[in-house]
Design a protein around this motif. Sequence first.
Motif, PDB file in Angstrom:
ATOM      1  N   ARG A   1      12.041  -0.103   3.868  1.00 57.46           N
ATOM      2  CA  ARG A   1      12.027   1.307   4.287  1.00 57.46           C
ATOM      3  C   ARG A   1      10.932   1.556   5.317  1.00 57.46           C
ATOM      4  O   ARG A   1      11.147   2.245   6.300  1.00 57.46           O
ATOM      5  N   TYR A   2       9.744   0.973   5.072  1.00 60.98           N
ATOM      6  CA  TYR A   2       8.683   1.150   6.076  1.00 60.98           C
ATOM      7  C   TYR A   2       9.103   0.505   7.396  1.00 60.98           C
ATOM      8  O   TYR A   2       8.914   1.077   8.465  1.00 60.98           O
ATOM      9  N   ARG A   3       9.712  -0.674   7.320  1.00 61.39           N
ATOM     10  CA  ARG A   3      10.149  -1.369   8.541  1.00 61.39           C
ATOM     11  C   ARG A   3      11.209  -0.552   9.280  1.00 61.39           C
ATOM     12  O   ARG A   3      11.178  -0.438  10.503  1.00 61.39           O
TER      13      ARG A   3
ATOM     14  N   TRP B   1      -2.090  12.327   7.468  1.00 63.52           N
ATOM     15  CA  TRP B   1      -1.523  12.862   6.227  1.00 63.52           C
ATOM     16  C   TRP B   1      -0.937  11.786   5.326  1.00 63.52           C
ATOM     17  O   TRP B   1      -0.299  12.105   4.319  1.00 63.52           O
ATOM     18  N   CYS B   2      -1.139  10.511   5.673  1.00 62.06           N
ATOM     19  CA  CYS B   2      -0.738   9.427   4.761  1.00 62.06           C
ATOM     20  C   CYS B   2      -1.790   9.318   3.656  1.00 62.06           C
ATOM     21  O   CYS B   2      -2.974   9.101   3.947  1.00 62.06           O
ATOM     22  N   PRO B   3      -1.399   9.469   2.396  1.00 61.35           N
ATOM     23  CA  PRO B   3      -2.399   9.476   1.322  1.00 61.35           C
ATOM     24  C   PRO B   3      -3.115   8.149   1.132  1.00 61.35           C
ATOM     25  O   PRO B   3      -4.172   8.111   0.504  1.00 61.35           O
ATOM     26  N   VAL B   4      -2.549   7.059   1.673  1.00 65.08           N
ATOM     27  CA  VAL B   4      -3.226   5.769   1.514  1.00 65.08           C
ATOM     28  C   VAL B   4      -3.698   5.220   2.873  1.00 65.08           C
ATOM     29  O   VAL B   4      -3.961   4.027   3.005  1.00 65.08           O
ATOM     30  N   ALA B   5      -3.797   6.119   3.854  1.00 71.02           N
ATOM     31  CA  ALA B   5      -4.417   5.795   5.151  1.00 71.02           C
ATOM     32  C   ALA B   5      -3.709   4.681   5.920  1.00 71.02           C
ATOM     33  O   ALA B   5      -4.353   3.882   6.603  1.00 71.02           O
ATOM     34  N   ILE B   6      -2.385   4.638   5.811  1.00 73.41           N
ATOM     35  CA  ILE B   6      -1.649   3.689   6.654  1.00 73.41           C
ATOM     36  C   ILE B   6      -1.575   4.287   8.063  1.00 73.41           C
ATOM     37  O   ILE B   6      -1.253   5.455   8.235  1.00 73.41           O
ATOM     38  N   ASP B   7      -1.892   3.480   9.043  1.00 73.06           N
ATOM     39  CA  ASP B   7      -2.080   3.948  10.416  1.00 73.06           C
ATOM     40  C   ASP B   7      -1.047   3.257  11.303  1.00 73.06           C
ATOM     41  O   ASP B   7      -1.127   2.042  11.513  1.00 73.06           O
TER      42      ASP B   7
ATOM     43  N   ARG C   1       0.832  -1.218   0.000  1.00 71.24           N
ATOM     44  CA  ARG C   1       0.000   0.000   0.000  1.00 71.24           C
ATOM     45  C   ARG C   1       0.863   1.264   0.000  1.00 71.24           C
ATOM     46  O   ARG C   1       0.487   2.278  -0.570  1.00 71.24           O
ATOM     47  N   CYS C   2       2.009   1.213   0.669  1.00 67.88           N
ATOM     48  CA  CYS C   2       2.820   2.422   0.875  1.00 67.88           C
ATOM     49  C   CYS C   2       3.392   2.927  -0.453  1.00 67.88           C
ATOM     50  O   CYS C   2       3.916   2.160  -1.249  1.00 67.88           O
ATOM     51  N   LEU C   3       3.297   4.256  -0.650  1.00 68.67           N
ATOM     52  CA  LEU C   3       3.795   4.891  -1.873  1.00 68.67           C
ATOM     53  C   LEU C   3       5.231   5.391  -1.721  1.00 68.67           C
ATOM     54  O   LEU C   3       5.784   5.973  -2.648  1.00 68.67           O
ATOM     55  N   ALA C   4       5.805   5.242  -0.519  1.00 64.48           N
ATOM     56  CA  ALA C   4       7.144   5.786  -0.228  1.00 64.48           C
ATOM     57  C   ALA C   4       7.205   7.280  -0.523  1.00 64.48           C
ATOM     58  O   ALA C   4       8.230   7.795  -0.959  1.00 64.48           O
ATOM     59  N   CYS C   5       6.097   7.974  -0.264  1.00 67.67           N
ATOM     60  CA  CYS C   5       6.039   9.405  -0.580  1.00 67.67           C
ATOM     61  C   CYS C   5       6.768  10.262   0.455  1.00 67.67           C
ATOM     62  O   CYS C   5       7.142  11.401   0.180  1.00 67.67           O
ATOM     63  N   GLY C   6       6.944   9.736   1.680  1.00 67.98           N
ATOM     64  CA  GLY C   6       7.623  10.498   2.718  1.00 67.98           C
ATOM     65  C   GLY C   6       6.748  11.506   3.433  1.00 67.98           C
ATOM     66  O   GLY C   6       7.244  12.263   4.286  1.00 67.98           O
ATOM     67  N   ASN C   7       5.450  11.550   3.147  1.00 68.92           N
ATOM     68  CA  ASN C   7       4.564  12.479   3.878  1.00 68.92           C
ATOM     69  C   ASN C   7       4.663  12.267   5.386  1.00 68.92           C
ATOM     70  O   ASN C   7       4.692  13.220   6.159  1.00 68.92           O
ATOM     71  N   CYS C   8       4.692  11.001   5.797  1.00 75.37           N
ATOM     72  CA  CYS C   8       4.685  10.703   7.233  1.00 75.37           C
ATOM     73  C   CYS C   8       5.907  11.291   7.919  1.00 75.37           C
ATOM     74  O   CYS C   8       5.808  11.833   9.034  1.00 75.37           O
TER      75      CYS C   8
ATOM     76  N   CYS D   1      13.607   8.577   5.364  1.00 78.18           N
ATOM     77  CA  CYS D   1      14.072   7.179   5.241  1.00 78.18           C
ATOM     78  C   CYS D   1      13.218   6.416   4.232  1.00 78.18           C
ATOM     79  O   CYS D   1      13.517   5.267   3.920  1.00 78.18           O
ATOM     80  N   PHE D   2      12.160   7.062   3.716  1.00 81.50           N
ATOM     81  CA  PHE D   2      11.364   6.420   2.662  1.00 81.50           C
ATOM     82  C   PHE D   2      11.954   6.670   1.278  1.00 81.50           C
ATOM     83  O   PHE D   2      11.517   6.067   0.301  1.00 81.50           O
ATOM     84  N   SER D   3      12.919   7.589   1.165  1.00 84.33           N
ATOM     85  CA  SER D   3      13.499   7.811  -0.156  1.00 84.33           C
ATOM     86  C   SER D   3      14.578   6.751  -0.398  1.00 84.33           C
ATOM     87  O   SER D   3      15.322   6.370   0.516  1.00 84.33           O
TER      88      SER D   3
HETATM   89  S1  SF4 Z   1       2.804   8.763   4.196  1.00 81.90           S
HETATM   90 FE1  SF4 Z   1       1.943   6.685   3.943  1.00 81.90          FE
HETATM   91  S2  SF4 Z   1       2.296   6.199   1.756  1.00 81.90           S
HETATM   92 FE2  SF4 Z   1       3.644   7.940   2.254  1.00 81.90          FE
HETATM   93  S3  SF4 Z   1       5.621   6.968   2.892  1.00 81.90           S
HETATM   94 FE3  SF4 Z   1       4.420   7.294   4.769  1.00 81.90          FE
HETATM   95  S4  SF4 Z   1       3.343   5.317   5.099  1.00 81.90           S
HETATM   96 FE4  SF4 Z   1       4.036   5.351   2.934  1.00 81.90          FE
END
Ligand code: SF4
Length: 376
Positions: A316-318, A346-352, A257-264, A296-298
């Motif tokens: 990266r998420y881990r 602010w996660c665009p795909v609602a990861i909690d 699900r994660c887009l690795a966008c770095g918003n979080c 760390c998502f980049s």
């Molecule tokens: S904000 Fe959500 S989609 Fe973007 S990197 Fe973080 S967990 Fe992934």
Amino acid sequence: MTRRLLAHRHLQRLHQALVQAGFEVIGPQVKDDAILFAPLNSIDQLPWGWQEQADAGAYRLQHDAGSRRAFAWNTGPQGLKPWLFKPQQTLWRADNTDQGLHFRAVEPQPRRLAVIGLRGCDLAALAIQDRHFLEGPYADPFYRAQRQQLLIVAVNCGRSASTCFCVSTGDGPEARSGFDLLLDELDNGYLLQIGSERGAAIAAQLPLQHASGAQVSEAKAWLAGARQQQRVMPSEAELVQLVERLDHPRWQQVAERCLACGNCTSVCPTCFCSKQESESDIRGRQAEQVQRWDSCFSEQHSYITGKVVRADIRHRYRQWLVHKLATWQQQFGRSGCVGCGRCIAWCPVAIDLVEEAQALLADKPLADKSQEDEHG
Ligand code: SF4
Ligand code: SF4
């Protein structure tokens, strides 16, 4: 600590006292459909009657025209972080002259800032950032210079958004330390608490009244209500066990699900990763070294000696979750999460991350599972 009452109609006097003391006042305002901190010329600019409805992947402002509250909201996408640890900071410059390279230092140019409206979670995040940027042999001179010029008027939370869990992390909903002045917003004014000598000097300029027992009780009732509205994050002792879940299948599920966008990491008030880049003019006569927020998502953040160490989003998420919630405790003596809930909204795909931590810890350790398998 003794608390006094500042009537609603005198809130502008607090603003005036800060300006007269030489501060540029920064405060929350409605901008771009969110609550943002920006220069505050008048208390009329505060978000009177506004509060957010936040959920995983969702943040909407709602207005109650009958409300006389300026601090009924909880968080916006940013707290104090961009004012101290700037998204972009030039570190030094170089000129390519006929006599050779000439390097020039960039001196910090701090502003004398008074920030109104920070919450308990924001102050806990500030304490973490202070440890990172100010302690040890490599203190950041830009952060330090701005930190020394900062005065904080914090506000206790009278409600919680559905993304908040600062009670679980021990960082809210009341601010416990790190403020110069602290407000509780009541129906007929503000209970004011002094946290420093600088705060006392500002308070001395205000027409404060005696606070009644009923008003103190009202403030406690608002805080109790905010506590009850919160969700629960596993304890720090439980979160440490995430390091035993590195092979859990949940990492792959979230990575899909994660887009690795770095918003979080951008909105997180404790994240402090950065990168440095060199830039030069087109003729190659001038160059500068710029520090920018990184995540760390980049993919490039884990580039070490010719290799990207965390090529998969799963890794990266881990890395983010395990560091933030578990190994941060070994580094800093506490989790890196202050329960503000920004990364969830602010996660665009609602990861909690609360849901993820609960899911990762809900199973028995994988070693136990494999033993179960062995024994049928
Ligand atoms: S904000 Fe959500 S989609 Fe973007 S990197 Fe973080 S967990 Fe992934
Ligand atoms: S990890 Fe999420 S909830 Fe925790 S401090 Fe950072 S943004 Fe807030």
